[in-house]
Design a protein around this motif. Structure first.
Motif, short mmCIF file in Angstrom:
data_model
loop_
_atom_site.label_atom_id
_atom_site.label_comp_id
_atom_site.label_asym_id
_atom_site.label_seq_id
_atom_site.Cartn_x
_atom_site.Cartn_y
_atom_site.Cartn_z
N MET A 1 0.89 -1.23 -0.09
CA MET A 1 -0.02 0.19 -0.06
C MET A 1 0.82 1.32 0.07
SD MET A 1 -2.79 1.61 -0.22
CE MET A 1 -3.83 0.43 -0.04
N ASP A 2 1.04 1.92 -1.26
CA ASP A 2 1.75 3.18 -1.42
C ASP A 2 1.06 4.44 -1.25
OD1 ASP A 2 3.78 1.17 -1.59
OD2 ASP A 2 3.43 1.08 -3.68
N PHE A 3 1.30 5.30 -0.39
CA PHE A 3 0.62 6.54 -0.55
C PHE A 3 1.64 7.57 0.01
CE2 PHE A 3 -3.75 4.88 -1.62
CZ PHE A 3 -4.10 6.28 -2.36
N ASP A 4 1.09 8.70 -0.15
CA ASP A 4 1.56 9.89 0.52
C ASP A 4 1.11 10.53 1.58
OD1 ASP A 4 -0.22 11.06 -1.04
OD2 ASP A 4 0.78 12.80 -1.69
N PHE A 5 0.12 9.99 2.21
CA PHE A 5 -0.35 10.35 3.32
C PHE A 5 -0.83 8.99 4.00
CE2 PHE A 5 -4.15 10.31 0.65
CZ PHE A 5 -5.24 9.61 1.42
N ASP A 6 -0.64 9.34 5.54
CA ASP A 6 -1.08 7.98 6.43
C ASP A 6 -2.41 7.50 6.30
OD1 ASP A 6 -0.78 6.09 8.24
OD2 ASP A 6 -0.63 7.25 9.91
N MET A 7 -2.46 6.38 5.71
CA MET A 7 -3.78 5.52 5.48
C MET A 7 -4.38 5.14 6.92
SD MET A 7 -4.50 5.84 2.25
CE MET A 7 -5.83 4.96 1.88
N GLY A 8 -3.69 4.91 7.94
CA GLY A 8 -4.09 4.40 9.18
C GLY A 8 -4.72 3.21 9.24
N ALA A 9 -4.27 2.19 8.23
CA ALA A 9 -4.91 0.93 8.38
C ALA A 9 -4.32 0.01 9.07
CB ALA A 9 -4.52 0.39 6.90
N ARG A 10 -5.26 -0.83 9.33
CA ARG A 10 -4.98 -1.91 10.64
C ARG A 10 -5.76 -3.08 10.10
NH1 ARG A 10 -6.18 0.72 16.01
NH2 ARG A 10 -5.46 2.52 14.94
N PRO A 11 -5.29 -4.36 10.69
CA PRO A 11 -6.15 -5.64 10.52
C PRO A 11 -7.55 -5.32 11.19
CG PRO A 11 -3.59 -6.03 11.08
CD PRO A 11 -3.95 -4.71 11.57
N VAL A 12 -8.47 -5.72 10.42
CA VAL A 12 -9.90 -5.87 10.66
C VAL A 12 -10.79 -6.89 10.10
CG1 VAL A 12 -10.73 -4.41 8.93
CG2 VAL A 12 -12.15 -4.62 11.13
N VAL A 13 -11.36 -7.63 11.16
CA VAL A 13 -12.24 -8.69 10.79
C VAL A 13 -13.66 -8.28 10.68
CG1 VAL A 13 -13.27 -11.12 11.33
CG2 VAL A 13 -10.67 -10.54 11.63
N ILE A 14 -14.26 -8.32 9.40
CA ILE A 14 -15.99 -8.34 9.20
C ILE A 14 -16.41 -9.37 9.40
CG2 ILE A 14 -17.46 -7.28 7.65
CD1 ILE A 14 -15.28 -5.06 8.71
N PRO A 15 -17.28 -9.39 10.38
CA PRO A 15 -18.09 -10.62 10.59
C PRO A 15 -19.16 -11.10 9.61
CG PRO A 15 -19.03 -8.92 11.90
CD PRO A 15 -17.87 -8.53 11.11
N ARG A 16 -19.55 -12.21 9.54
CA ARG A 16 -20.79 -12.66 8.59
C ARG A 16 -21.99 -11.91 8.92
NH1 ARG A 16 -19.62 -18.37 10.80
NH2 ARG A 16 -18.01 -19.44 9.33
N GLY A 17 -22.36 -11.29 7.77
CA GLY A 17 -23.87 -10.66 7.50
C GLY A 17 -23.57 -9.21 8.04
N TYR A 18 -22.57 -8.70 8.03
CA TYR A 18 -22.29 -7.49 8.32
C TYR A 18 -22.86 -6.46 7.23
CZ TYR A 18 -20.17 -2.87 9.38
OH TYR A 18 -19.90 -1.33 9.72
N ARG A 19 -23.53 -5.31 7.51
CA ARG A 19 -24.02 -4.60 6.32
C ARG A 19 -23.33 -3.25 6.29
NH1 ARG A 19 -29.15 -4.39 3.86
NH2 ARG A 19 -29.78 -5.92 5.14
N PHE A 20 -22.66 -3.04 5.20
CA PHE A 20 -22.11 -1.83 4.99
C PHE A 20 -22.69 -0.77 4.66
CE2 PHE A 20 -18.55 -5.07 4.58
CZ PHE A 20 -17.80 -4.23 5.18
N LYS A 21 -22.86 0.60 5.10
CA LYS A 21 -23.59 1.67 4.46
C LYS A 21 -22.82 2.00 2.93
CE LYS A 21 -23.83 3.95 8.93
NZ LYS A 21 -23.39 5.20 9.69
N ALA A 22 -23.58 2.18 2.19
CA ALA A 22 -23.34 2.24 0.70
C ALA A 22 -23.42 3.73 0.13
CB ALA A 22 -23.82 1.35 -0.04
N ALA A 23 -22.41 4.14 -0.93
CA ALA A 23 -22.63 5.45 -1.51
C ALA A 23 -23.93 5.51 -2.48
CB ALA A 23 -21.27 5.90 -2.14
N VAL A 24 -24.42 4.21 -2.99
CA VAL A 24 -25.17 4.38 -4.32
C VAL A 24 -26.38 3.78 -3.77
CG1 VAL A 24 -25.57 3.78 -6.65
CG2 VAL A 24 -23.30 4.57 -5.85
N ASP A 25 -26.11 2.48 -3.21
CA ASP A 25 -27.52 1.75 -2.76
C ASP A 25 -28.00 2.01 -1.27
OD1 ASP A 25 -29.02 -0.40 -2.33
OD2 ASP A 25 -28.04 -1.80 -3.39
N ALA A 26 -29.28 2.49 -1.31
CA ALA A 26 -29.79 2.85 0.00
C ALA A 26 -29.93 1.71 1.03
CB ALA A 26 -31.06 3.56 -0.03
N GLU A 27 -29.88 0.51 0.54
CA GLU A 27 -29.81 -0.71 1.36
C GLU A 27 -28.59 -1.31 1.83
OE1 GLU A 27 -32.67 -2.48 2.14
OE2 GLU A 27 -33.69 -0.69 1.07
#
Length: 309
Positions: free
Chosen positions: A1-27
């Motif tokens: 991961m190459d960038f010129d500002f700190d992305m602040g990334a860390r390992p994360v586990v997304i569990p089964r059935g998790y619902r992400f908010k979406a930019a296009v789809d209201a669901e």
């Protein structure tokens, strides 16, 4: 991961059935399957690489030639480019399954506030634990999935261009170059390594593609998770960008903030940050997959030394 500002990334586990908010789809975007990858919560979890519980992996790379659709399409999963990895890891088990359902996906040109309100131009490498590997791109002919015979991907240009460019390097070899006569002069190389003279060493995505394709092909083949991660880490050293070696137009340093490794066969994610070469290892477990919320893991940012007297 190459960038010129700190992305602040860390390992994360997304569990089964998790619902992400979406930019296009209201669901939103529902992740049927749990997965682990590198992410950060910026209003919603942004995940850019990882492996899911079925051994299907995906990672994001830049492709400035990307051309996305202007609006949503009824009956399809409408996604912003930066939502593709969570959707892919949360809904597919193999590359073959993705090939069969490619028409279900519509990528919409949506700006991303975290990235400076630009439509982030991306393409993706995907693979599964059978060894199937492909590259997903949309550059004007619709969403396309290309078989990846070399198992490597970098940023722009498009994947087809990178494969064509490899035709400039069939002479590369790990052995010593043979002697050659110039007139009556018999010329020998300076020693081992002369077979790889001409291997590009700069930090452009074009050169890094060639370099990693060569390294992957000739690198030692090992068995066992620890040996594999160690070997891949050494191969990745050849394309790692230290701060100061690659400057943007505004003179900010574009550098390798972290390196991530995914073991598709046993659903394990490894993250190695720039400021501390210690590798954080996270393996998917039933407890993590069935958790009520995503689980984040801290990474080391301070180099540790062992004193030897």
């Amino acid at each position: 991961m190459d960038f010129d500002f700190d992305m602040g990334a860390r390992p994360v586990v997304i569990p089964r059935g998790y619902r992400f908010k979406a930019a296009v789809d209201a669901e939103g975007i529902v992740a049927k399957f749990g997965f682990v990858g590198s992410g950060r919560q910026v209003g919603e979890y942004a995940v850019v690489d990882g492996v899911n519980e079925h051994g299907f992996g995906a990672a994001t790379l830049y492709l400035v030639e990307s051309k996305y659709n202007e609006g949503p399409v009824a009956g399809k999963q409408n996604l912003a480019s930066y939502e593709m990895v969570p959707y892919l890891l949360g809904n597919y088990t193999t590359v073959a399954e993705l090939r069969d359902h490619l028409d279900d996906i519509n990528i919409v040109a949506v700006a991303n506030a975290f990235m400076g309100n630009i439509v982030v131009p991306l393409h993706w490498i995907v693979a599964d634990d059978t060894g199937d590997c492909a590259v997903l791109e949309q550059t004007g002919a619709g969403l396309e999935l290309f078989d990846n015979p070399v198992g490597v991907m970098t940023n722009s240009p498009d994947f087809g261009w990178h494969l064509q460019n490899l035709k400039n390097y069939p002479q590369l070899q790990p052995t010593q170059a043979p002697a050659r006569k110039y007139g009556t002069l018999n010329v020998h190389g300076f020693g081992a390594g002369t077979g790889a003279v001409g291997l590009p060493g700069d930090y452009t995505s074009v050169s890094r593609f060639v370099r990693m394709a060569f390294m992957r092909e000739v690198g030692e083949k090992v068995s066992g998770q620890a040996n594999a991660v160690n070997t891949i880490s050494h191969l990745m050293n050849s394309v790692d960008i230290p701060r100061g070696a690659k400057l943007m137009d505004n003179l900010s340093a574009d550098y390798s903030q972290y390196r991530a490794y995914c073991s598709l066969s046993d659903r394990t994610y490894f993250l190695q940050p720039y400021d501390d070469q210690t590798i954080t290892r996270v393996q998917l477990t039933e407890d993590l997959l069935n958790a009520d919320a995503p689980t984040e893991f801290a990474v080391q940012h301070q180099q540790q030394f062992v004193s030897v007297n």
